[in-house]
Design an enzyme around this catalytic site. Structure first.
Site, short mmCIF file in Angstrom:
data_model
loop_
_atom_site.label_atom_id
_atom_site.label_comp_id
_atom_site.label_asym_id
_atom_site.label_seq_id
_atom_site.Cartn_x
_atom_site.Cartn_y
_atom_site.Cartn_z
N ASP A 73 2.66 18.37 35.29
CA ASP A 73 1.47 17.56 35.08
C ASP A 73 1.73 16.35 34.19
O ASP A 73 1.13 15.29 34.36
CB ASP A 73 0.36 18.42 34.46
CG ASP A 73 -0.27 19.37 35.48
OD1 ASP A 73 0.15 19.33 36.66
OD2 ASP A 73 -1.16 20.14 35.10
N GLY A 74 2.63 16.51 33.21
CA GLY A 74 2.92 15.40 32.31
C GLY A 74 3.47 14.19 33.04
O GLY A 74 3.15 13.05 32.70
N ASN A 143 -7.11 13.53 31.58
CA ASN A 143 -7.38 14.85 30.99
C ASN A 143 -8.29 14.77 29.78
O ASN A 143 -9.36 15.39 29.77
CB ASN A 143 -6.06 15.52 30.58
CG ASN A 143 -5.44 16.34 31.69
OD1 ASN A 143 -6.04 16.55 32.73
ND2 ASN A 143 -4.23 16.80 31.46
N ARG A 154 -4.64 17.67 5.70
CA ARG A 154 -5.58 18.77 5.52
C ARG A 154 -6.58 18.77 6.67
O ARG A 154 -6.55 17.90 7.53
CB ARG A 154 -6.31 18.62 4.19
CG ARG A 154 -5.39 18.66 2.97
CD ARG A 154 -6.10 18.14 1.75
NE ARG A 154 -6.40 16.72 1.87
CZ ARG A 154 -7.08 16.01 0.99
NH1 ARG A 154 -7.55 16.59 -0.10
NH2 ARG A 154 -7.30 14.73 1.16
N ASP A 173 -9.17 20.93 12.74
CA ASP A 173 -7.91 20.21 12.90
C ASP A 173 -8.07 19.02 13.83
O ASP A 173 -7.16 18.20 13.95
CB ASP A 173 -6.84 21.14 13.46
CG ASP A 173 -6.28 22.09 12.41
OD1 ASP A 173 -6.65 21.96 11.23
OD2 ASP A 173 -5.48 22.98 12.78
N THR A 184 -8.44 22.47 31.96
CA THR A 184 -7.39 23.48 32.05
C THR A 184 -6.13 23.07 31.28
O THR A 184 -5.08 23.69 31.42
CB THR A 184 -7.02 23.74 33.53
OG1 THR A 184 -6.75 22.50 34.18
CG2 THR A 184 -8.13 24.48 34.23
N TYR A 186 -5.26 20.98 27.29
CA TYR A 186 -5.38 21.27 25.86
C TYR A 186 -6.69 21.99 25.56
O TYR A 186 -6.76 22.90 24.73
CB TYR A 186 -5.29 19.94 25.10
CG TYR A 186 -5.06 20.05 23.61
CD1 TYR A 186 -4.85 21.27 22.97
CD2 TYR A 186 -5.01 18.89 22.83
CE1 TYR A 186 -4.63 21.34 21.60
CE2 TYR A 186 -4.78 18.94 21.47
CZ TYR A 186 -4.59 20.17 20.86
OH TYR A 186 -4.37 20.23 19.51
N LEU A 188 -8.28 24.20 27.32
CA LEU A 188 -8.16 25.62 27.60
C LEU A 188 -7.37 26.32 26.50
O LEU A 188 -7.74 27.42 26.05
CB LEU A 188 -7.48 25.83 28.96
CG LEU A 188 -7.31 27.27 29.43
CD1 LEU A 188 -8.65 27.96 29.60
CD2 LEU A 188 -6.52 27.32 30.74
#
Length: 293
Positions: A73-74, A143, A154, A173, A184, A186, A188
């Site tokens: 996919d990348g 995506n 932090r 974060d 489907t 990151y 997911l």
């Protein structure tokens, strides 16, 4: 179609034989082949051979009628800015976008050349970064658009609004703003829901939120989502588009995400459907108990 572009992951050595076979198959049918420069090196080609045309990655799509992408996919996300039919051939370990297996490549390509292929129009996102005294920075993502802390930062605080209405301040974060296609990816992995790719929706998923009650939120893709940094130091927060492009944010920066007017035309293999892809990729229905030897 008279011209096909081919792009492969440059370090995918196992794709070289399939790549050379693909080029020959297309040429035998009188199709002009345009190879991305690093893809040509993978196929042991050179500019002097004359049996294909070379082009930089961003130029390939301007010279062809369709693209074949070999990799995970990348690799496909790296060329998703081209508004062309894309045949994604999966050499990756998961691959929800590159769903055409190598065994089905040529029947799928036959349908593409004859203009009778099946495809899905995938919605994209558009991100705007507003910084006082500077022009807006704009980019599209298939995506997700992600606001995340730097490695040693932090927990960050993000004020999130939808259509001008304040939603919440997330202490986390980061925050993933995902399209249905990206649900489907990151999203997911961060515990977000799977959305069918045809849904007119956007999902907001906090990354490791400090409050357990901060859950993913699904909104209409007609919405305008705004994320503002609260008390962050310069360089502590980064913005990324599809995990491919990004840059550090500054204090007082504002990130707005909307649906992009552009879409991606993803060619689908005959006899395959989205739920079948989910079953295969996520191994639904398979036993989790292994027999002891």
């Amino acid at each position: 179609m008279s011209a096909i572009g081919v792009i492969a992951r440059p370090d995918l050595a196992e794709a070289a034989p399939a790549l050379r076979e693909l080029v020959q198959w297309l040429q035998q049918r009188g199709v002009k082949v345009v190879l991305e420069e690093r893809t040509a090196a993978l196929a042991d080609g050179s500019a002097g051979r004359g049996d294909w045309t070379l082009a930089p990655a961003r130029e390939v799509g301007r010279q062809v009628d369709a693209l074949v992408v070999l990799g995970g996919d990348g690799t496909l996300l790296g060329v998703s800015t081209d508004p062309l039919p894309i045949v994604g051939v999966n050499f990756g370990s998961l691959g929800f976008l590159t769903e055409v297996p190598l065994a089905e490549l040529y029947p799928t390509l036959e349908s593409v050349l004859e203009g009778r292929y099946r495809y899905e129009e995938r919605r994209m996102l558009r991100g705007f970064v507003r910084r006082e005294g500077h022009p807006d920075v704009t980019d599209d993502a298939l995506n997700d658009v992600v606001v995340t802390k730097a490695t040693l930062s932090r927990i960050i605080e993000l004020d999130v609004s939808v259509d001008g209405l304040f939603v919440s301040t997330f202490r986390a974060d980061g925050l993933i703003v995902s399209s249905p296609t990206g649900s489907t990816a990151y999203n997911l992995a961060a515990g977000g829901p799977i959305l069918h790719p045809t849904l007119p929706a956007i999902v907001l998923t906090p990354i490791c939120p400090h409050m357990l009650t901060n859950r993913p939120l699904v909104v209409s893709d007609g919405s305008a989502i705004e994320v503002r940094l609260r008390a962050a130091q310069d360089g502590e927060v980064h913005l990324t588009f599809d995990g491919q492009r990004g840059f550090p944010l500054r204090r007082q920066d504002s990130v707005q995400v909307t649906r992009s007017p552009r879409t991606l035309r993803l060619v689908t293999a005959a006899g395959r459907d989205y739920f079948g892809v989910l079953r295969a990729k996520l191994k639904w229905g398979e036993s989790t108990v292994r027999e002891r030897g």
